[in-house]
Design a protein around this motif. Structure first.
Motif, PDB file in Angstrom:
ATOM      1  N   ILE A 189       0.754  -1.153   0.024  1.00  0.00           N
ATOM      2  CA  ILE A 189       0.065  -0.052  -0.065  1.00  0.00           C
ATOM      3  C   ILE A 189       0.932   1.080  -0.069  1.00  0.00           C
ATOM      4  CG2 ILE A 189      -1.797   1.313   1.273  1.00  0.00           C
ATOM      5  CD1 ILE A 189      -2.774  -1.186   2.468  1.00  0.00           C
ATOM      6  N   GLU A 190       0.536   2.248  -0.926  1.00  0.00           N
ATOM      7  CA  GLU A 190       1.244   3.327  -1.048  1.00  0.00           C
ATOM      8  C   GLU A 190       0.763   4.635  -0.436  1.00  0.00           C
ATOM      9  OE1 GLU A 190       3.428   6.285  -4.533  1.00  0.00           O
ATOM     10  OE2 GLU A 190       2.310   4.683  -4.928  1.00  0.00           O
ATOM     11  N   HIS A 191       1.331   5.106   0.500  1.00  0.00           N
ATOM     12  CA  HIS A 191       0.808   6.178   1.389  1.00  0.00           C
ATOM     13  C   HIS A 191       1.474   7.708   1.101  1.00  0.00           C
ATOM     14  CE1 HIS A 191      -0.917   3.424   4.290  1.00  0.00           C
ATOM     15  NE2 HIS A 191       0.196   3.076   4.305  1.00  0.00           N
ATOM     16  N   LYS A 192       0.799   8.687   1.066  1.00  0.00           N
ATOM     17  CA  LYS A 192       1.543  10.066   1.107  1.00  0.00           C
ATOM     18  C   LYS A 192       2.083  10.263   2.549  1.00  0.00           C
ATOM     19  CE  LYS A 192      -0.811  12.656  -2.489  1.00  0.00           C
ATOM     20  NZ  LYS A 192       0.154  12.710  -2.878  1.00  0.00           N
ATOM     21  N   PRO A 193       3.487  10.435   2.198  1.00  0.00           N
ATOM     22  CA  PRO A 193       4.162  10.537   3.818  1.00  0.00           C
ATOM     23  C   PRO A 193       4.244  11.981   4.332  1.00  0.00           C
ATOM     24  CG  PRO A 193       5.940  10.814   1.809  1.00  0.00           C
ATOM     25  CD  PRO A 193       4.292  10.548   1.338  1.00  0.00           C
ATOM     26  N   LEU A 194       4.226  11.948   5.581  1.00  0.00           N
ATOM     27  CA  LEU A 194       4.319  13.484   6.119  1.00  0.00           C
ATOM     28  C   LEU A 194       5.942  13.717   6.199  1.00  0.00           C
ATOM     29  CD1 LEU A 194       3.522  15.817   8.286  1.00  0.00           C
ATOM     30  CD2 LEU A 194       4.104  14.308  10.055  1.00  0.00           C
ATOM     31  N   LEU A 198      10.198  23.990   5.961  1.00  0.00           N
ATOM     32  CA  LEU A 198       8.836  23.805   5.472  1.00  0.00           C
ATOM     33  C   LEU A 198       8.509  22.268   5.814  1.00  0.00           C
ATOM     34  CD1 LEU A 198       8.606  23.362   1.376  1.00  0.00           C
ATOM     35  CD2 LEU A 198      10.783  23.429   2.758  1.00  0.00           C
ATOM     36  N   ALA A 199       7.259  22.127   5.691  1.00  0.00           N
ATOM     37  CA  ALA A 199       6.827  20.717   5.934  1.00  0.00           C
ATOM     38  C   ALA A 199       5.685  20.730   4.919  1.00  0.00           C
ATOM     39  CB  ALA A 199       6.041  20.717   7.309  1.00  0.00           C
ATOM     40  N   ASP A 200       5.464  19.243   4.542  1.00  0.00           N
ATOM     41  CA  ASP A 200       4.407  18.911   3.668  1.00  0.00           C
ATOM     42  C   ASP A 200       3.538  17.778   4.262  1.00  0.00           C
ATOM     43  OD1 ASP A 200       3.568  18.810   1.233  1.00  0.00           O
ATOM     44  OD2 ASP A 200       4.911  17.394   0.153  1.00  0.00           O
ATOM     45  N   ILE A 201       2.064  18.229   4.536  1.00  0.00           N
ATOM     46  CA  ILE A 201       1.246  17.436   5.436  1.00  0.00           C
ATOM     47  C   ILE A 201       0.136  16.919   4.272  1.00  0.00           C
ATOM     48  CG2 ILE A 201      -0.344  17.623   7.266  1.00  0.00           C
ATOM     49  CD1 ILE A 201       1.359  20.010   8.282  1.00  0.00           C
ATOM     50  N   PRO A 202       0.032  15.651   4.288  1.00  0.00           N
ATOM     51  CA  PRO A 202      -1.092  15.297   3.395  1.00  0.00           C
ATOM     52  C   PRO A 202      -2.371  15.722   3.495  1.00  0.00           C
ATOM     53  CG  PRO A 202       0.388  13.218   4.137  1.00  0.00           C
ATOM     54  CD  PRO A 202       0.663  14.517   4.862  1.00  0.00           C
ATOM     55  N   SER A 254      -5.390  11.599  -2.343  1.00  0.00           N
ATOM     56  CA  SER A 254      -5.554  12.834  -2.866  1.00  0.00           C
ATOM     57  C   SER A 254      -4.087  13.591  -3.262  1.00  0.00           C
ATOM     58  CB  SER A 254      -6.228  13.843  -1.648  1.00  0.00           C
ATOM     59  OG  SER A 254      -6.174  15.395  -1.964  1.00  0.00           O
ATOM     60  N   GLU A 255      -4.325  14.575  -4.395  1.00  0.00           N
ATOM     61  CA  GLU A 255      -2.957  14.997  -4.965  1.00  0.00           C
ATOM     62  C   GLU A 255      -2.764  16.307  -3.902  1.00  0.00           C
ATOM     63  OE1 GLU A 255      -5.691  14.211  -6.618  1.00  0.00           O
ATOM     64  OE2 GLU A 255      -4.917  12.326  -7.801  1.00  0.00           O
ATOM     65  N   TRP A 256      -3.149  16.701  -3.083  1.00  0.00           N
ATOM     66  CA  TRP A 256      -3.380  17.880  -2.453  1.00  0.00           C
ATOM     67  C   TRP A 256      -2.453  17.910  -1.023  1.00  0.00           C
ATOM     68  CZ3 TRP A 256      -4.660  22.657  -4.377  1.00  0.00           C
ATOM     69  CH2 TRP A 256      -5.319  22.797  -5.498  1.00  0.00           C
ATOM     70  N   GLY A 313       9.798  35.469   8.202  1.00  0.00           N
ATOM     71  CA  GLY A 313       8.259  35.601   8.550  1.00  0.00           C
ATOM     72  C   GLY A 313       7.763  33.983   8.341  1.00  0.00           C
ATOM     73  N   ILE A 314       6.588  34.036   8.274  1.00  0.00           N
ATOM     74  CA  ILE A 314       5.846  32.654   7.951  1.00  0.00           C
ATOM     75  C   ILE A 314       4.942  32.724   6.801  1.00  0.00           C
ATOM     76  CG2 ILE A 314       5.558  32.285  10.575  1.00  0.00           C
ATOM     77  CD1 ILE A 314       2.603  33.032  10.157  1.00  0.00           C
ATOM     78  N   GLY A 315       4.825  31.378   6.232  1.00  0.00           N
ATOM     79  CA  GLY A 315       4.121  31.205   5.006  1.00  0.00           C
ATOM     80  C   GLY A 315       2.898  29.779   5.244  1.00  0.00           C
ATOM     81  N   GLY A 316       1.993  29.951   4.110  1.00  0.00           N
ATOM     82  CA  GLY A 316       1.274  28.670   4.213  1.00  0.00           C
ATOM     83  C   GLY A 316       0.585  28.771   2.791  1.00  0.00           C
ATOM     84  N   GLY A 317       0.592  27.454   2.424  1.00  0.00           N
ATOM     85  CA  GLY A 317       0.273  27.223   1.061  1.00  0.00           C
ATOM     86  C   GLY A 317      -0.252  25.590   0.664  1.00  0.00           C
ATOM     87  N   PHE A 318      -0.587  25.374  -0.462  1.00  0.00           N
ATOM     88  CA  PHE A 318      -0.919  24.215  -0.981  1.00  0.00           C
ATOM     89  C   PHE A 318      -0.186  23.722  -2.191  1.00  0.00           C
ATOM     90  CE2 PHE A 318      -4.556  25.846   1.112  1.00  0.00           C
ATOM     91  CZ  PHE A 318      -5.105  25.019   1.863  1.00  0.00           C
ATOM     92  N   SER A 319       0.046  22.418  -2.244  1.00  0.00           N
ATOM     93  CA  SER A 319       0.986  21.777  -3.309  1.00  0.00           C
ATOM     94  C   SER A 319      -0.125  20.970  -4.015  1.00  0.00           C
ATOM     95  CB  SER A 319       2.232  20.976  -2.945  1.00  0.00           C
ATOM     96  OG  SER A 319       2.821  20.249  -3.918  1.00  0.00           O
ATOM     97  N   TYR A 320      -0.011  20.501  -5.443  1.00  0.00           N
ATOM     98  CA  TYR A 320      -1.065  19.822  -6.150  1.00  0.00           C
ATOM     99  C   TYR A 320      -0.005  19.147  -7.250  1.00  0.00           C
ATOM    100  CZ  TYR A 320      -4.819  18.070  -9.255  1.00  0.00           C
ATOM    101  OH  TYR A 320      -5.517  17.336  -9.788  1.00  0.00           O
ATOM    102  N   GLU A 321      -0.319  17.709  -7.183  1.00  0.00           N
ATOM    103  CA  GLU A 321       0.627  16.844  -8.017  1.00  0.00           C
ATOM    104  C   GLU A 321      -0.012  16.751  -9.259  1.00  0.00           C
ATOM    105  OE1 GLU A 321       2.382  12.270  -7.791  1.00  0.00           O
ATOM    106  OE2 GLU A 321       0.834  13.030  -6.374  1.00  0.00           O
ATOM    107  N   LEU A 322       0.522  17.346 -10.280  1.00  0.00           N
ATOM    108  CA  LEU A 322       0.248  17.613 -11.624  1.00  0.00           C
ATOM    109  C   LEU A 322       0.242  16.335 -12.426  1.00  0.00           C
ATOM    110  CD1 LEU A 322       1.530  20.965 -12.691  1.00  0.00           C
ATOM    111  CD2 LEU A 322      -0.708  20.624 -11.997  1.00  0.00           C
ATOM    112  N   ALA A 323       1.378  15.632 -12.037  1.00  0.00           N
ATOM    113  CA  ALA A 323       1.635  14.130 -12.638  1.00  0.00           C
ATOM    114  C   ALA A 323       2.756  13.465 -11.691  1.00  0.00           C
ATOM    115  CB  ALA A 323       2.222  14.499 -14.176  1.00  0.00           C
TER     116      ALA A 323
END
Length: 611
Positions: A38-43, A86-90, A96-98, A146-156
């Motif tokens: 099973i493939e997971h989206k990692p933290l 930065l961190a990358d949180i599923p 989900s691609e986000w 400062g601080i930032g916040g955003g989203f990442s989308y997997e195009l391919a």
């Protein structure tokens, strides 16, 4: 496939010599274990470095910065660089691609504003106007955290588009204003640089919001480490100009707007696994050989019996008809011991003595120095310190001489070689007794006299271990009202015996023997007698002698326990035979002594005894 498995099963069974004509083969459901991935989206967490180029425009620099009333600083070019954690949180699960990307950043901007002014001056040598130019330049440095916040989308696969908002705090806004004058010389152009102003654009902290968009690609470096190169574009959200009017500018206290393009490189580390192998079970039918059950040949049944005989004190044997337990009350005058014994080389009380930590504990827990109930003689001797203290408290006119001594042998090895050190040890022992009587039983120190000697006045033989142990002691001598040792009624009362009331149980008969009998040789026999869940006695045998007489002792000292069991069982294991057991029962009766008050008798219930 079925016939292949059947042939293999049959061949294997025949090879082992276990397959017979009576055996059969059936198909049975069996769970076959397998696994799937099973493939997971990692933290993930990581660090990003960026370097870029900026287009700074819509400048509005005041005269305080330009150094003149002429202000043509409208556009500039420059660069910026920085670092981002930065961190990358599923987001929305593994499918989900986000992902959500919070971050902390630190970056620096370096815009360079300039404009060129042309003019001419009169040259007396050539009697003509000579042209020259002046380049006005403002080099600024702006630091931002400062601080930032955003989203990442997997195009391919491995391609990601990002977008987010950054809010920075401008903690550094410095500038340097300079002129660069260029005019013709005799052989070449002549240049002259002059710095006219430098300082801070603003002394206040300012907030700088911006929006960023980017594109990146993941490259695996290991199973958990990933490199992520990319490109990012940042545009301002706007702010407030220095003159107080609302304008869309780069930061609340800055004087221009900017669009910056950055090349980025991020190193991301997986905090949770990307792949997980989980077991799965698939139901399949497989052939199974069912071996025919051989017919059992029955063996003769094993039988056994048991009987009991009573053994009297004279050795006479008789069948057990009844067991009788008598309860007898006795009153004894047990003398107190006027010695306190110590271990070799020590002046501390041994643990076998009963001592109290406080006077309050002594008053609450001490059970008296005149009469005691159901206490053994040795336990009474272990309370000698407290009996002496209680009686000295009751008779305040008596005095005591405490004489400490050693064994002049083991004490010498453990405590010191000289006679003086042994006498000092003897005095410490007497002082320990004196201190306990004063602190716990509140005896007047003036009534307690301490003496020390190498050996007691009447020593025991030092050739034996018991004799040396008797010499390591503190002896107390009572001095009565008349001041003479032990010759008046007061001193006699201090050393008087303690009246002890005990209850004893006597059993009739004195012991019981169990005689088993079996009809065939046995492998083993075992027995256990229990009363109220407690095993009182047990025995066992691993030989074929099944008729050996077993003695189940019921001595007078455990007569009360003997009255509790009145049922026995014998268990025998034979060769290829079922185990057998046989019971035997006889009555038991408990008699109380006539001195015991009515209604206070204790009833002893018969309990099961397994043998």
């Amino acid at each position: 496939m079925f016939f292949s498995l059947l042939l293999l099963v049959s061949a294997g069974a025949q090879a082992q010599g276990a397959f017979h004509a009576a055996d059969s083969v059936v198909m049975r459901d069996t769970l076959i274990e397998s696994s799937m991935t099973i493939e997971h989206k990692p933290l993930r967490a990581g660090v990003e470095l960026h370097y870029g180029w900026g287009d700074y425009y819509d400048a509005n620099v005041p005269a305080l910065v330009t150094g003149s009333d002429c202000n043509f600083y409208s556009t500039a070019n420059g660069n910026d660089y920085g670092v981002r954690l930065l961190a990358d949180i599923p987001f929305w699960g593994d499918y989900s691609e986000w992902t959500f990307q919070p971050s902390l950043f630190l970056q620096f901007h370096h815009p360079d504003f300039n404009w060129v002014e042309g003019d001419s001056s009169y040259d007396a040598l050539s009697n003509a106007l000579v042209p020259f130019s002046i380049r006005h330049e403002i080099a600024a440095t702006v630091g931002e955290a400062g601080i930032g916040g955003g989203f990442s989308y997997e195009l391919a696969k491995r391609w990601h588009a990002t977008g987010g908002v950054n809010v920075g705090l401008l903690f550094q806004q410095s500038f340097q204003t300079s002129w660069h004058r260029v005019e013709p010389g005799l052989l070449t152009l002549y240049s002259r640089d002059t710095t006219i102003l430098s300082g801070s654009l603003s002394n206040k902290l300012a907030i700088s919001p911006s929006i960023s968009f980017g594109l990146s690609y993941e490259v695996p470096l290991s199973t958990k480490l990933w490199a992520q190169p990319g490109i990012n574009v940042s545009v301002p959200l706007g702010g407030q100009a220095n003159d107080g009017s609302l304008q869309w500018r780069f930061g609340g206290m800055s004087y221009w707007r900017a669009v910056e393009v950055n090349a980025t490189l991020a190193l991301m580390f997986d905090l949770t696994p990307r792949m997980e192998r989980v077991p799965i079970f698939v139901k399949q039918q497989v052939p199974v050989v069912i071996l025919a059950t051989p017919k059992e040949q029955k063996s003769p049944k094993l039988t056994a019996s048991i009987r009991a005989v009573a053994i009297s004190s004279t050795g006479e044997r008789s069948d057990v008809v009844r067991m009788t337990v008598e309860e007898v009350r006795t009153r004894n005058a047990d003398p107190i011991l006027n010695y306190i014994f110590f271990d070799a080389g020590s002046s501390a009380f041994p643990e076998r003595y009963v001592t109290y930590a406080t006077p309050e504990q002594a008053v609450q827990e001490f059970q008296g120095s005149s009469e005691r109930q159901n206490i053994k003689l040795m336990d009474l001797y272990r309370e000698t310190l407290n009996i002496l203290g209680d009686r000295l408290r009751k008779y305040p006119k008596t005095r005591v001489t405490l004489i400490g001594s050693t064994d002049n042998a083991d004490d010498r090895t453990a405590g010191g070689n000289s006679d003086a050190s042994l006498v000092a040890l003897a005095r410490k022992r007497a002082e320990a007794v004196r201190k306990y009587l004063i602190e716990i039983w509140k005896v007047d120190p003036a009534r307690l006299k301490v003496e020390a000697a190498l050996l007691p006045a009447k020593p025991s033989p030092s050739s034996t271990e018991d004799g040396r142990a008797e010499n390591r002691r503190v002896e107390f001598r009572i001095v009565g009202d008349a001041g003479v040792e032990g010759d008046d009624s007061t001193s006699l009362r201090v050393t008087a015996p303690v009246t002890v009331t005990n209850i004893e149980h006597l059993a009739t008969p004195d012991s019981i023997h169990l005689i088993p009998s079996v009809t065939a040789p046995i492998i083993r026999s075992s027995a256990s007698i229990s009363a109220q869940g407690i095993v009182l006695q047990s025995f066992g045998s691993n030989n074929s002698n099944g008729s050996e007489e077993k003695r189940m002792g019921t001595h007078r000292r455990n007569a009360e326990q003997a009255a509790r069991f009145a049922r026995h069982r014998l268990r025998c294991d034979g060769f290829d035979r079922e185990p057998c057991a046989c019971p035997f029962q006889y009555p038991a009766r408990h008699c109380s002594c006539h001195e015991r008050p009515a209604g206070a008798h204790r009833t002893l219930q018969p309990d099961l005894v397994r043998i």
